[in-house]
Write a protein that holds these residues in place. Structure first.
Motif, PDB file in Angstrom:
ATOM      1  N   GLY A  66       0.828  -1.198   0.000  1.00  0.00           N
ATOM      2  CA  GLY A  66       0.000   0.000   0.000  1.00  0.00           C
ATOM      3  C   GLY A  66       0.861   1.245   0.000  1.00  0.00           C
ATOM      4  O   GLY A  66       2.088   1.189  -0.129  1.00  0.00           O
ATOM      5  N   LYS A  67       0.206   2.359   0.173  1.00  0.00           N
ATOM      6  CA  LYS A  67       0.864   3.657   0.156  1.00  0.00           C
ATOM      7  C   LYS A  67       2.077   3.668   1.093  1.00  0.00           C
ATOM      8  O   LYS A  67       2.004   3.211   2.228  1.00  0.00           O
ATOM      9  N   GLY A  68       3.195   4.178   0.603  1.00  0.00           N
ATOM     10  CA  GLY A  68       4.408   4.296   1.403  1.00  0.00           C
ATOM     11  C   GLY A  68       5.314   3.087   1.370  1.00  0.00           C
ATOM     12  O   GLY A  68       6.450   3.157   1.824  1.00  0.00           O
ATOM     13  N   ALA A  69       4.835   1.975   0.823  1.00  0.00           N
ATOM     14  CA  ALA A  69       5.651   0.758   0.784  1.00  0.00           C
ATOM     15  C   ALA A  69       6.816   0.938  -0.181  1.00  0.00           C
ATOM     16  O   ALA A  69       6.674   1.505  -1.255  1.00  0.00           O
ATOM     17  N   GLN A  70       7.974   0.446   0.225  1.00  0.00           N
ATOM     18  CA  GLN A  70       9.146   0.484  -0.649  1.00  0.00           C
ATOM     19  C   GLN A  70       9.190  -0.809  -1.449  1.00  0.00           C
ATOM     20  O   GLN A  70       9.159  -1.898  -0.874  1.00  0.00           O
ATOM     21  N   ILE A  71       9.236  -0.671  -2.779  1.00  0.00           N
ATOM     22  CA  ILE A  71       9.281  -1.838  -3.642  1.00  0.00           C
ATOM     23  C   ILE A  71      10.339  -1.642  -4.722  1.00  0.00           C
ATOM     24  O   ILE A  71      10.740  -0.521  -5.017  1.00  0.00           O
ATOM     25  N   GLY A  72      10.772  -2.757  -5.278  1.00  0.00           N
ATOM     26  CA  GLY A  72      11.637  -2.756  -6.445  1.00  0.00           C
ATOM     27  C   GLY A  72      10.827  -3.243  -7.630  1.00  0.00           C
ATOM     28  O   GLY A  72       9.989  -4.130  -7.501  1.00  0.00           O
TER      29      GLY A  72
END
Length: 156
Positions: A66-72
């Motif tokens: 969700g919002k704010g999650a750090q992903i690659g």
């Protein structure tokens, strides 16, 4: 020809999951990706990159982060254009994501979301305890002593 993109950033809002008329899942999201340098005021700026992901990966993304999650994200750049209601030609550049990877645990994401929404003290205390437990788990699990390594013992 090569068209590969690798991004690491934070979601600016929850992914927007929809389905095509044929039932194919598609999710749109925007990644905030920090630049590697600072501006004249010493602040780090970010680029906001529009992305789209399809099929099962789209459903997984929408359900897991969700919002704010750090992903690659890995994928490719795609351009397209269309004519809007006013008859103007609109050009779109976006990243078509093929894969994504969560770069934080869900607990950490939830802790950040709770902090952002002003969660109760109980949630903050639980997050603090989780951080203490994760710090404790970083100790040597084998209980061994340190190993002395000199330059002479290295093969290079």
């Amino acid at each position: 020809m090569i068209n590969n993109v690798v991004l690491v950033g934070r979601l600016t809002k929850d992914p927007d999951l929809r389905y095509t008329q044929s039932g194919t899942a598609v999710a749109n999201f925007t990644l905030a990706v920090n630049r590697t340098f600072t501006n004249q005021d010493g602040e780090r700026e970010a680029d906001f990159i529009n992305c789209v992901i399809w099929r099962k990966a789209a459903e997984n993304l929408a359900n897991m982060v969700g919002k704010g999650a750090q992903i690659g994200v890995t994928g490719r750049i795609q351009t397209r254009n269309y004519e809007n209601k006013e008859g103007q030609r609109v050009f779109v550049v976006e990243v078509v994501a093929e894969n994504f990877q969560m770069l934080e645990s869900r607990n950490k994401q939830n802790g950040q979301n709770n902090a952002n929404t002003g969660a109760s003290n109980n949630n903050a205390n639980e997050h603090s305890r989780n951080q203490q437990n994760s710090t404790q788990s970083n100790t040597d699990p084998f209980g061994g002593s340190s190993i002395d390594v000199t330059d002479d013992s290295l093969p290079f």
